[in-house]
Design a protein around this motif. Structure first.
Motif, mmCIF file in Angstrom:
data_model
loop_
_atom_site.group_PDB
_atom_site.id
_atom_site.type_symbol
_atom_site.label_atom_id
_atom_site.label_comp_id
_atom_site.label_asym_id
_atom_site.label_seq_id
_atom_site.Cartn_x
_atom_site.Cartn_y
_atom_site.Cartn_z
ATOM 1 N N GLU A 201 39.299 88.549 42.684
ATOM 2 C CA GLU A 201 38.650 89.572 41.852
ATOM 3 C C GLU A 201 37.157 89.659 42.122
ATOM 4 O O GLU A 201 36.455 90.396 41.443
ATOM 5 N N GLY A 202 36.662 88.844 43.054
ATOM 6 C CA GLY A 202 35.210 88.737 43.223
ATOM 7 C C GLY A 202 34.656 89.514 44.403
ATOM 8 O O GLY A 202 35.392 89.988 45.266
ATOM 9 N N ASP A 203 33.318 89.613 44.419
ATOM 10 C CA ASP A 203 32.613 90.300 45.504
ATOM 11 C C ASP A 203 32.042 89.246 46.469
ATOM 12 O O ASP A 203 31.090 88.544 46.131
ATOM 13 N N PRO A 204 32.604 89.148 47.677
ATOM 14 C CA PRO A 204 32.171 88.100 48.612
ATOM 15 C C PRO A 204 30.764 88.329 49.159
ATOM 16 O O PRO A 204 30.208 87.442 49.807
ATOM 17 N N THR A 205 30.187 89.509 48.905
ATOM 18 C CA THR A 205 28.851 89.791 49.446
ATOM 19 C C THR A 205 27.750 89.615 48.401
ATOM 20 O O THR A 205 26.567 89.773 48.701
ATOM 21 N N ARG A 206 28.137 89.284 47.148
ATOM 22 C CA ARG A 206 27.126 89.238 46.081
ATOM 23 C C ARG A 206 26.103 88.114 46.303
ATOM 24 O O ARG A 206 24.915 88.309 46.109
ATOM 25 N N PHE A 207 26.575 86.943 46.679
ATOM 26 C CA PHE A 207 25.655 85.823 46.934
ATOM 27 C C PHE A 207 25.684 85.485 48.420
ATOM 28 O O PHE A 207 26.753 85.399 49.020
ATOM 29 N N LYS A 208 24.496 85.286 48.980
ATOM 30 C CA LYS A 208 24.430 84.951 50.423
ATOM 31 C C LYS A 208 24.285 83.442 50.564
ATOM 32 O O LYS A 208 23.178 82.916 50.559
ATOM 33 N N PHE A 209 25.392 82.743 50.643
ATOM 34 C CA PHE A 209 25.325 81.292 50.818
ATOM 35 C C PHE A 209 25.142 80.973 52.298
ATOM 36 O O PHE A 209 25.618 81.714 53.159
ATOM 37 N N PRO A 210 24.442 79.853 52.588
ATOM 38 C CA PRO A 210 24.077 79.586 53.980
ATOM 39 C C PRO A 210 25.276 79.237 54.859
ATOM 40 O O PRO A 210 26.227 78.621 54.406
ATOM 41 N N ARG A 211 25.206 79.653 56.113
ATOM 42 C CA ARG A 211 26.164 79.205 57.131
ATOM 43 C C ARG A 211 25.436 78.066 57.830
ATOM 44 O O ARG A 211 24.472 78.316 58.575
ATOM 45 N N ALA A 212 25.869 76.836 57.559
ATOM 46 C CA ALA A 212 25.069 75.668 57.952
ATOM 47 C C ALA A 212 24.901 75.529 59.461
ATOM 48 O O ALA A 212 25.820 75.806 60.228
#
Ligand code: KG4
Ligand code: ZN
Length: 342
Positions: A201-212
């Motif tokens: 149900e969520g928006d995967p683009t809302r938070f930009k978490f780091p790609r380590a």
């Protein structure tokens, strides 16, 4: 590869919180598979308690083996060998399966084959139902992405039972990150399926978490993503906002899937893999499966959902190739709680 001798194997797996047994032919055709999960019990504590796990294995092992044999319509005398997980895993859990396997092998005069649990996960990609048409097996050289609760590795296989670890995780395993972030977001254990469900149900683009980024090209790191989620939850709480759990779950899942997918694809290109295998509990993740299935550069083998998380079919598959290629163990083998694949 020349034709291998046929064999029917009874396999046992008790490395963590599932007591499992299976009967499999020639490393691929699955005749029966029984998994007694302790998940509900561990969910009450929010994780696996080793003492509880080994006690549950003791209670479940005999009925689980009996059920796997009964469902196969074979008896112990129809088996050619017994395969069992020797490690890595919880010491107190491993010994329950190992001792049961030794007893059965000794009693029936069958060879015993000790299998590495990680090897088992990789070989789950070879398994199919006995009734169905045999699908094509993974072709070497194979690049295997192994993503479970305890491990995250890229393994290079030029042949059966040959593993060269190209990279692994510098900190948390992918499944561990799912479990920890789920706990942070107040979602149930095990975290992987809970995050996947919330993410729907969520928006995967809302938070930009780091790609380590990692020092070594083929290594992974997930603790940074986990910490970023933690900071975000603190920030939202400070502003008096309620947690947008679906968006956080979807954005976290997207970051993990993107990291796993991108790195695996570049390694496959760099090493010129013929085919890709994706296995282990996290390979049950829908977003990860979709990413790999959508690309057309490499044929990819991902086990069906019931074979992604711990089971004995995969131990029987790897055990068969060990047996057929002459790697039979002696009765003196011990559990190996820490046992790298390569
Ligand atoms: O392979 P596995 O059953 O046990 C180990 O060998 O560790 O993997 C368990 C891990 C857990 O961390 C669980 O949260 C994760 O696999 N997992 C998933 C999903 N299903 C299980 N992670 C993401 N998405 C899923 N659908
Ligand atoms: Zn596992």
């Amino acid at each position: 590869m020349t034709d291998l001798k046929p064999a029917r194997i009874l396999a046992i797996e008790t490395s963590c919180d599932e007591t499992a047994a299976a009967v499999i032919e020639n490393g691929r055709a699955l005749i029966s598979s029984v998994v007694a999960s302790q998940m509900e019990m561990h969910a009450r504590f929010g994780g696996v308690y080793p003492e509880v796990a080994s006690r549950q294995h003791v209670l479940a092992i005999v009925p689980v083996v009996e059920q796997a044999l009964a469902q196969s319509h074979f008896t112990l005398n129809d088996m050619d060998a017994i395969a069992v997980t020797r490690g890595p895993g919880l010491a107190g859990s491993l010994v329950v399966g190992l001792n049961a396997a030794k007893g059965l092998a000794l009693g029936a005069g069958l060879p015993l084959i000790g299998v590495n649990h990680l090897e088992g996960h990789i070989y789950s990609a070879w398994v199919h139902d006995a009734g169905e048409q045999t699908p094509s097996a993974p072709q070497f050289p194979v690049l295997a992405l192994l993503v479970s609760g305890g491990h995250t590795e890229l393994n290079w296989m030029t042949d059966h039972l040959t593993y060269r670890r190209l990279g692994s995780t510098a900190d948390d395993a992918a499944g561990e990150a799912f479990d920890k972030v789920a706990r942070l977001l107040g979602l149930a254990y095990p975290g992987g399926p809970s995050i996947q469900q919330a993410a729907e149900e969520g928006d995967p683009t809302r938070f930009k978490f780091p790609r380590a980024r990692t020092n070594s090209e083929w290594d992974f790191s997930f603790s940074g993503i986990k910490t970023a989620v933690l900071h975000e939850t603190h920030r939202l709480a400070k502003d008096g906002k309620s947690l947008p759990v679906p968006d956080l779950a979807a954005s976290f899942q997207a970051a993990v899937v993107d990291t796993l997918f991108t790195k695996t694809m570049s390694a496959a290109r760099e090493f010129d893999a013929k085919e890709i295998v994706v296995a282990g509990g996290v390979s049950a993740n829908r977003a990860l499966r979709t990413a790999f299935k959508a690309q057309t550069e490499f044929p990819v083998h991902i086990p069906r959902l019931s074979l992604c998380t711990d089971n004995a079919a995969m131990i029987g598959a790897a055990g068969y190739f060990r047996y057929a290629l002459g790697h039979v163990s002696g009765m003196e083998i011990e559990a190996q709680p820490t046992w790298p694949l390569s």
